[in-house]
Design an enzyme around this catalytic site. Structure first.
Site, short mmCIF file in Angstrom:
data_model
loop_
_atom_site.label_atom_id
_atom_site.label_comp_id
_atom_site.label_asym_id
_atom_site.label_seq_id
_atom_site.Cartn_x
_atom_site.Cartn_y
_atom_site.Cartn_z
N TYR A 90 0.85 -1.19 0.00
CA TYR A 90 0.00 0.00 0.00
C TYR A 90 0.89 1.24 0.00
O TYR A 90 1.88 1.30 0.72
CB TYR A 90 -0.88 0.02 1.25
CG TYR A 90 -2.35 0.09 0.97
CD1 TYR A 90 -2.88 1.07 0.14
CD2 TYR A 90 -3.23 -0.82 1.54
CE1 TYR A 90 -4.23 1.15 -0.12
CE2 TYR A 90 -4.59 -0.76 1.29
CZ TYR A 90 -5.09 0.22 0.45
OH TYR A 90 -6.42 0.29 0.20
N GLU A 92 -0.44 4.95 -0.44
CA GLU A 92 -1.23 6.17 -0.64
C GLU A 92 -0.33 7.40 -0.54
O GLU A 92 0.52 7.50 0.35
CB GLU A 92 -2.36 6.26 0.37
CG GLU A 92 -3.44 5.21 0.15
CD GLU A 92 -4.54 5.30 1.20
OE1 GLU A 92 -4.30 5.93 2.25
OE2 GLU A 92 -5.62 4.73 0.97
N ASP A 245 -6.77 13.93 -25.12
CA ASP A 245 -6.86 12.54 -24.67
C ASP A 245 -6.31 11.68 -25.80
O ASP A 245 -6.98 11.45 -26.81
CB ASP A 245 -8.31 12.18 -24.36
CG ASP A 245 -8.49 10.72 -23.95
OD1 ASP A 245 -7.51 9.95 -24.01
OD2 ASP A 245 -9.61 10.34 -23.58
N THR A 271 -4.30 6.31 -21.91
CA THR A 271 -4.21 4.97 -21.34
C THR A 271 -2.81 4.45 -21.65
O THR A 271 -2.05 5.08 -22.38
CB THR A 271 -5.26 4.02 -21.94
OG1 THR A 271 -5.15 4.07 -23.38
CG2 THR A 271 -6.67 4.41 -21.55
N LYS A 274 -3.01 0.56 -25.09
CA LYS A 274 -3.42 0.47 -26.50
C LYS A 274 -2.18 0.46 -27.38
O LYS A 274 -1.43 -0.51 -27.37
CB LYS A 274 -4.40 1.59 -26.82
CG LYS A 274 -5.69 1.52 -25.98
CD LYS A 274 -6.67 2.60 -26.37
CE LYS A 274 -7.98 2.47 -25.60
NZ LYS A 274 -7.91 3.06 -24.24
N ARG A 280 -3.00 -2.22 -18.32
CA ARG A 280 -4.20 -1.38 -18.35
C ARG A 280 -4.13 -0.34 -17.23
O ARG A 280 -4.25 -0.68 -16.05
CB ARG A 280 -5.46 -2.24 -18.21
CG ARG A 280 -5.65 -3.20 -19.39
CD ARG A 280 -6.86 -4.08 -19.18
NE ARG A 280 -8.06 -3.27 -19.05
CZ ARG A 280 -8.78 -2.80 -20.08
NH1 ARG A 280 -8.39 -3.06 -21.31
NH2 ARG A 280 -9.86 -2.10 -19.88
#
Length: 497
Positions: A90, A92, A245, A271, A274, A280
């Site tokens: 973790y 954060e 984008d 992203t 692609k 992903r």
């Protein structure tokens, strides 16, 4: 008794290896032993049912022709990083400012990823920064909007039926579909109904009426490149932010074979899975302004918008995998790949046009084509269904003139994934032949549906009964398995029973 039984087993005659104890222990002791065992239990051993499903999916990918424009194949190195022990941690917050301890190596990994992101797109760290924590392109877009804008600010993005993405403000007369239209006021712009190209003049005219705070460029299904210089001039007319984008074309932008949005935009999102060929996830790049107070900077606002405003802890394993993909994207080999993606796209477009089929904008500048099936009298959803049955994956898609995204008049085809498998122009001629057979079969099946029904479910039943489907499936499979697949030793792939 459980603990006593456990000690009894450990002190009995020598059984090796430790995994042999599995045959003797009751479930609770077996579980306890596993936590102390030096022999990790594989997925195949632990969960054969799930393992078997993954093996079926592996064969499907290997034996099919992947033409979905938003999909690709990652390398073994990317998959190893994404499936690594980093998934346990973790973290954060940002590097150097975490809410948990034990992040000294995680900080180095995330900083390395950020460094490689800037290098892959040839960006100066004094002028650009990047947040590599978004879980996806959609979350990256919403975080970017949250950082730049106040609620109810006005945005303009390409309309979904014109090839835009849901997160660019899409809504219908009856419903606000995306969070970008729920929390912000949206007025879409569109492509020219005749040419299929973005209508920049109409966009500029509408900005004088709507006065947007943000203009979004980029698309999910647009086969041409973008005029960022013109868009910058339009945005400057109203002191608007300009955001690109580039989710679909980021690998092509990094390779320098598409126009460069970083020359003109304030924020660029993408992203990573692609044309960039990573796992992903999503990235947000933001422009830095010299002398600007940190509290007023896009860096501060967007970092805060990602966490804690819209996300929790970042997925460290995925960030590591992104770093691997970005290192690969900065190589000459990747540039050659990107050039081949476009060459293959143009070859496929030429083959389809030569057969009399209609493509939106009459071709492509990038990795995708939009095939308008309305002149043939078949819907995109039916063409998708037939192709799926014969081992070709693509997706139904709205084209100019469509009124429904559920039953659109076209399909979207991408060349990125098959190019990763080594396909060149000659191979896409074969792909074009398969697509031609698919559309002819779809028309034939539709004509034979009992009662002349136009429903997709009735079409699917009739298609499943067609002997030609299996015949074409066998041809596609025989062709597909002659090509390698990144990240997988195809010599060991066996067709599951």
């Amino acid at each position: 008794m459980k603990a006593k039984y456990f000690m009894l087993v450990l002190n009995t005659a020598p059984l090796t290896p430790l995994a042999d104890f599995d045959l003797l222990l009751i479930p609770t002791c077996k579980g306890l032993l596993k936590t102390r065992s030096k022999c990790p239990i594989s997925l195949k051993q632990e969960d054969p049912e799930l393992f078997n499903l993954i093996e079926h999916e592996k064969w499907r990918q290997f034996s099919s022709l992947e033409l979905i424009a938003s999909e690709n194949f990652t390398s073994l190195a990317v998959m190893e990083a994404n499936g690594s022990i980093l998934t346990n941690k973790y973290s954060e917050g940002l590097p150097g400012a975490r809410y948990y301890g034990g992040n000294e190596y995680i900080d180095q990994i995330e900083n390395l990823c950020k460094k490689r992101a800037l290098e892959a797109f040839r960006l100066n760290s004094e002028e650009w920064g990047v947040n590599v924590q978004p879980y996806s392109g959609s979350t990256a877009n919403f975080a970017a909007l949250t950082g730049m804008l106040e609620p109810n600010s006005r945005i303009m993005g390409l309309d979904l039926p014109s090839g835009g993405h849901l997160t660019h403000g899409y809504q219908t007369d009856k419903k606000k579909i995306s969070s970008s239209s729920i929390y912000f006021q949206s007025m879409p712009y569109q492509v020219d109904p005749v040419t299929g190209y973005v209508d920049y003049e109409k966009l500029e005219t509408n900005t004088h009426l709507f006065r947007p705070k943000l203009i979004i460029c980029g698309a999910s299904a647009y086969p041409r490149d973008w005029d960022y210089k013109k868009l910058r001039a339009i945005a400057d007319g109203h002191q608007s932010y300009l955001m690109a984008d580039i989710a679909h074309i980021s690998g092509l932008v990094a390779s320098g074979v598409q126009n460069n949005p970083f020359e003109y935009c304030d924020v660029v999102t993408t992203t990573t899975h692609k044309t960039l060929r990573g796992p992903r996830a999503g990235l947000i790049f933001y422009r830095k302004v010299a002398g600007q107070a940190k509290a007023d900077s896009l860096e501060s606002k967007i970092d805060f918008a990602v966490f804690p405003s819209t996300q929790g802890g970042p997925h460290n394993n995925t960030i590591a995998a992104i770093a691997v993909a970005l290192k690969q994207a900065a190589t000459p080999e990747f540039v050659a790949y990107a050039k081949q993606v476009i060459a293959n796209s143009k070859q496929l477009a030429s083959c389809l046009i030569s057969r009399g089929y209609r493509l939106t904008t009459d071709g492509s500048d990038n990795h995708l084509l939009l095939w308008d099936l309305k002149p043939i009298g078949i819907t995109g959803s039916k063409m998708e269904k037939v192709c799926d049955m014969m081992g070709i994956t693509l997706n139904k898609n709205s084209v100019v003139g469509d009124k429904s995204a559920v039953s659109p008049g076209g399909i979207r085809i991408g060349t990125s994934a098959l190019t990763s498998r080594g396909f060149v122009e000659a191979d896409f001629k074969v792909v074009a032949d398969f697509l031609n057979e698919a559309v002819e079969l779809a028309v034939e099946i539709q004509a034979s549906v009992p009662g002349g029904s136009k429903l997709l479910k009735d079409f699917a039943v009739t298609a499943a009964e067609s002997p030609k489907i299996q015949e074409l499936r066998s041809k596609v499979e025989a062709f597909a398995i002659t090509f390698p697949m990144p990240g997988v030793d195809t010599s060991n792939i066996v067709k599951p029973q």
